[in-house]
Design a protein around this motif. Structure first.
Motif, mmCIF file in Angstrom:
data_model
loop_
_atom_site.group_PDB
_atom_site.id
_atom_site.type_symbol
_atom_site.label_atom_id
_atom_site.label_comp_id
_atom_site.label_asym_id
_atom_site.label_seq_id
_atom_site.Cartn_x
_atom_site.Cartn_y
_atom_site.Cartn_z
ATOM 1 N N ILE A 103 0.928 -1.110 -0.050
ATOM 2 C CA ILE A 103 -0.119 0.265 0.102
ATOM 3 C C ILE A 103 0.927 1.143 -0.002
ATOM 4 O O ILE A 103 2.025 1.165 0.793
ATOM 5 C CB ILE A 103 -0.975 -0.067 1.436
ATOM 6 C CG1 ILE A 103 -1.731 -1.405 1.424
ATOM 7 C CG2 ILE A 103 -1.745 1.271 1.468
ATOM 8 C CD1 ILE A 103 -2.822 -1.513 0.455
ATOM 9 N N ASN A 104 0.558 2.256 -0.678
ATOM 10 C CA ASN A 104 1.246 3.367 -1.007
ATOM 11 C C ASN A 104 0.968 4.373 0.194
ATOM 12 O O ASN A 104 -0.067 4.287 0.918
ATOM 13 C CB ASN A 104 1.448 4.032 -2.495
ATOM 14 C CG ASN A 104 0.137 4.531 -2.894
ATOM 15 O OD1 ASN A 104 -0.758 4.772 -2.151
ATOM 16 N ND2 ASN A 104 -0.046 4.771 -3.864
ATOM 17 N N ASP A 182 5.719 5.811 -2.653
ATOM 18 C CA ASP A 182 6.262 5.361 -1.348
ATOM 19 C C ASP A 182 5.435 4.318 -0.883
ATOM 20 O O ASP A 182 4.295 4.322 -0.427
ATOM 21 C CB ASP A 182 6.349 6.429 -0.545
ATOM 22 C CG ASP A 182 7.368 6.435 0.799
ATOM 23 O OD1 ASP A 182 8.140 5.325 0.788
ATOM 24 O OD2 ASP A 182 7.050 6.990 1.794
ATOM 25 N N TYR A 183 6.128 3.148 -0.571
ATOM 26 C CA TYR A 183 5.238 1.982 0.050
ATOM 27 C C TYR A 183 6.271 1.625 1.420
ATOM 28 O O TYR A 183 7.423 1.650 1.444
ATOM 29 C CB TYR A 183 5.241 0.902 -0.944
ATOM 30 C CG TYR A 183 4.517 0.986 -2.164
ATOM 31 C CD1 TYR A 183 3.086 0.590 -2.199
ATOM 32 C CD2 TYR A 183 4.962 1.952 -3.199
ATOM 33 C CE1 TYR A 183 2.626 0.685 -3.472
ATOM 34 C CE2 TYR A 183 4.214 1.943 -4.105
ATOM 35 C CZ TYR A 183 2.839 1.231 -4.305
ATOM 36 O OH TYR A 183 2.174 1.863 -5.506
ATOM 37 N N CYS A 184 5.627 0.600 2.276
ATOM 38 C CA CYS A 184 4.441 0.083 2.340
ATOM 39 C C CYS A 184 3.774 0.654 3.638
ATOM 40 O O CYS A 184 4.270 0.800 4.886
ATOM 41 C CB CYS A 184 4.489 -1.293 2.494
ATOM 42 S SG CYS A 184 2.785 -2.360 2.646
ATOM 43 N N CYS A 189 2.605 -2.960 8.354
ATOM 44 C CA CYS A 189 3.876 -2.282 8.297
ATOM 45 C C CYS A 189 3.879 -1.081 9.431
ATOM 46 O O CYS A 189 4.594 -0.850 9.967
ATOM 47 C CB CYS A 189 4.180 -1.772 6.827
ATOM 48 S SG CYS A 189 4.877 -3.182 5.705
ATOM 49 N N VAL A 190 2.648 -0.169 9.248
ATOM 50 C CA VAL A 190 2.415 0.852 10.095
ATOM 51 C C VAL A 190 2.430 0.366 11.760
ATOM 52 O O VAL A 190 3.133 1.031 12.519
ATOM 53 C CB VAL A 190 1.021 1.661 9.706
ATOM 54 C CG1 VAL A 190 0.893 2.812 10.799
ATOM 55 C CG2 VAL A 190 1.544 2.341 8.483
ATOM 56 N N GLY A 191 1.780 -0.794 11.930
ATOM 57 C CA GLY A 191 1.745 -1.126 13.229
ATOM 58 C C GLY A 191 2.794 -1.796 13.855
ATOM 59 O O GLY A 191 3.214 -1.201 14.777
ATOM 60 N N ASP A 192 3.727 -2.471 13.178
ATOM 61 C CA ASP A 192 4.819 -3.177 13.485
ATOM 62 C C ASP A 192 5.955 -2.105 13.660
ATOM 63 O O ASP A 192 6.733 -2.144 14.545
ATOM 64 C CB ASP A 192 5.406 -4.089 12.303
ATOM 65 C CG ASP A 192 4.563 -5.593 12.658
ATOM 66 O OD1 ASP A 192 3.838 -5.515 13.450
ATOM 67 O OD2 ASP A 192 5.016 -6.311 11.718
ATOM 68 N N PHE A 193 5.797 -1.120 12.671
ATOM 69 C CA PHE A 193 7.016 0.108 12.782
ATOM 70 C C PHE A 193 6.754 0.719 14.104
ATOM 71 O O PHE A 193 7.422 1.466 15.131
ATOM 72 C CB PHE A 193 7.018 1.032 11.615
ATOM 73 C CG PHE A 193 7.977 2.164 11.673
ATOM 74 C CD1 PHE A 193 9.294 1.794 11.613
ATOM 75 C CD2 PHE A 193 7.461 3.492 11.746
ATOM 76 C CE1 PHE A 193 10.217 2.902 11.830
ATOM 77 C CE2 PHE A 193 8.568 4.414 11.816
ATOM 78 C CZ PHE A 193 9.880 4.015 11.944
ATOM 79 N N ILE A 199 7.174 5.220 16.815
ATOM 80 C CA ILE A 199 6.718 6.275 15.715
ATOM 81 C C ILE A 199 5.471 6.011 15.104
ATOM 82 O O ILE A 199 5.399 4.810 14.408
ATOM 83 C CB ILE A 199 7.935 6.776 14.848
ATOM 84 C CG1 ILE A 199 9.110 7.212 15.697
ATOM 85 C CG2 ILE A 199 7.371 7.655 13.762
ATOM 86 C CD1 ILE A 199 10.583 6.993 14.568
ATOM 87 N N ASP A 200 4.492 6.988 15.025
ATOM 88 C CA ASP A 200 3.299 6.611 14.253
ATOM 89 C C ASP A 200 3.492 7.295 12.670
ATOM 90 O O ASP A 200 3.481 8.514 12.645
ATOM 91 C CB ASP A 200 2.117 7.409 14.505
ATOM 92 C CG ASP A 200 0.894 7.213 13.833
ATOM 93 O OD1 ASP A 200 0.921 6.371 12.827
ATOM 94 O OD2 ASP A 200 -0.075 8.080 14.070
ATOM 95 N N ILE A 201 4.081 6.364 11.773
ATOM 96 C CA ILE A 201 4.593 6.912 10.542
ATOM 97 C C ILE A 201 3.295 7.680 9.705
ATOM 98 O O ILE A 201 3.744 8.667 8.774
ATOM 99 C CB ILE A 201 5.101 5.766 9.704
ATOM 100 C CG1 ILE A 201 6.170 6.596 8.630
ATOM 101 C CG2 ILE A 201 4.203 4.947 9.066
ATOM 102 C CD1 ILE A 201 7.371 7.455 9.167
#
Ligand code: ZN
Length: 371
Positions: A103-104, A182-184, A189-193, A199-201
C-alpha cells in the motif's frame, strides 16, 4: 632426466595454451522457452556457450517442470543454470490474496493501482503469508536437479525515486519521495513500525526524513532474502540476485535494497549506465562501490545493458532501447573487471548485434587482473 624434461615441457606447454584460452566469467539474462523445441533450445544454448557465455539466468515462469526441461538442455550445452524469477512483483495468482499487496502513502494498493506500469504489482514484504508463498515457489524450483541456483529479481520495493534517465519517459520530476510511489503503509507495516520505534509514521509530516522508517524497510527486504537463502542453501543450491547499483549510491535510495547485508552466493548489480545518464566508465565506479560494500566476501557480476539497435540510439527516446553500443561494451567490461568484478552478465545476449559480439570477444579474453 629426459623423462622429467619431457614432463616439464608438457606442463609448460599446457600452462601456455591455458593462458591463451583465458576468458572472464560471463552470464546472461535470458527468457523463454515460449514455443521453442528442444532442438532449437539446444542450438541457442550451444551458440551462446561458443560465444563465451558460462551460465544463464533463465526466466521461464514459475513451473518447476519448465526448468527441468530447459535446465537439462542448458546443462548438456555446458552452461550453469540459474532460474530468474521475480520475487516481490507478482501478477494475479489464486495463491495470493489482494490484501497481501503493498500500500502506498496515499492508501492505494499496488494490486489494483500499481505505480508507473500495470505489472508493478508489488507484494508487502511484511506478511508471513507472502514469505511462505515465496519459500514454497522457489523451494519447488530449487528441488529440480538441473537447477544450479535461484536468481532473485524485483527483490525490493517499487522505485520511490525513478532512475534519472526514466523521468522524461514517465513525465515525472522525482526531486524527492512522493507518497504515491512510497510503500508500504499497510496496517501490518505501520503497526509493526509503531511497536518497534514508537513512531506513528502516518502522522509524520515527511516520512522520507525518518531514518528508522527507511531502515525498517531495508530490513524487511533483507529478512526475506536471508530467510530464502537459508531455505535454498538447505537444499544444497545457490542463491543470488539482480540488484540496483550501489548499494549506497542508488539501490538504497531508489528501491530500499541494502544488499551488502544479504547472505547470497553472488550479486548481479544492474549497472545500466544509460538509465542514470552516465557513460560506460561509470560502470567501473559502481562496481568498485559494490565490491567494497560486500568486502569481497562474494563475487559481484557486473550487469551490462546492451543497446539492441545501435543505429537508432541517438534518435530513440525510450531508455529501455538505449544501452551499450558495440564501441562501448569493451570499456564497460574493462571498467567492471579492473574495479573488482568477478565477471559480467549481459542484458541480454539476444540484444547483442554482430558488432557487439566482435567487441565482446576481444574484451572477455583479456586478463585484467594482471594489468
Ligand atoms: Zn505492508
Amino acid at each position: 632426466m629426459k623423462k622429467i624434461l619431457t614432463l616439464l615441457s608438457f606442463i609448460l606447454l599446457f600452462s601456455c595454451s591455458k593462458g591463451q584460452e583465458y576468458k572472464i566469467p560471463v552470464y546472461g539474462w535470458l527468457g523463454g522457452p515460449g514455443e521453442s523445441t528442444d532442438e532449437e533450445l539446444k542450438d541457442q544454448f550451444t551458440n551462446l556457450k561458443n560465444k563465451g557465455i558460462d551460465g544463464l539466468m533463465y526466466n521461464g515462469g514459475q513451473n518447476p517442470e519448465t526448468y527441468r526441461r530447459v535446465g537439462k538442455i542448458a546443462k548438456d550445452a555446458g552452461l550453469e543454470f540459474h532460474t530468474w524469477i521475480p520475487t516481490m512483483v507478482q501478477g494475479n495468482n489464486p495463491k495470493l490474496q489482494p490484501d497481501w499487496y503493498a500500500i502506498n502513502g496515499k492508501g492505494e494498493s499496488a494490486f489494483d493501482k500499481p505505480a508507473y506500469v500495470d505489472y508493478y504489482k508489488f507484494l508487502c514484504p511484511n506478511r508471513e503469508e507472502v514469505y511462505q508463498f515465496l519459500a514454497n515457489m522457489y523451494g519447488a524450483v530449487a528441488d529440480i536437479a538441473e537447477v544450479d541456483g535461484i536468481h532473485l529479481d524485483y527483490i525490493r520495493f517499487p522505485d520511490v525515486i525513478l532512475a534519472r534517465g526514466l523521468w522524461d519517459k514517465y513525465g515525472l520530476v522525482m526531486d524527492r519521495e512522493y507518497p504515491e510511489y512510497d510503500y508500504c503503509y499497510c496496517d501490518h507495516c505501520v503497526g509493526d513500525f509503531k511497536e518497534k520505534t514508537g513512531i506513528d509514521i502516518k502522522s509524520a509530516e515527511d516520512p522520507s526524513q525518518i531514518q528508522e522508517w527507511k531502515q525498517f524497510r531495508y530490513d524487511l527486504i533483507t529478512s526475506i532474502v536471508n530467510r530464502l537463502a537459508d531455505e535454498i542453501h538447505k537444499k544444497g543450491k545457490k542463491i543470488n540476485a539482480a540488484v540496483f547499483p550501489g548499494p549506497n549510491s542508488i539501490a538504497k535510495h531508489l528501491v530500499r535494497q541494502e544488499w551488502d547485508k544479504w547472505n547470497l552466493d553472488a550479486v548481479f548489480p544492474m549497472n545500466y549506465n544509460d538509465f542514470y545518464l552516465e557513460d560506460p566508465e561509470w560502470v567501473g565506479d559502481v562496481t568498485k562501490e559494490g565490491v567494497t560494500a560486500i568486502g569481497n566476501k562474494i563475487p559481484l557480476y557486473s550487469g551490462l545493458f546492451i543497446c539492441p539497435k545501435p543505429e537508432n540510439k541517438t534518435k530513440e527516446n525510450d531508455p529501455e532501447n538505449h544501452g551499450l553500443l558495440p564501441g562501448e561494451i569493451g570499456t564497460a567490461i574493462r571498467a567492471s573487471m579492473e574495479n573488482g568484478a568477478a565477471g559480467i552478465c549481459l542484458f541480454t545476449p539476444s540484444r547483442m548485434t554482430e558488432e557487439h559480439w566482435v567487441e565482446f570477444d576481444k574484451a572477455i579474453r583479456i586478463d585484467y587482473s594482471s594489468k
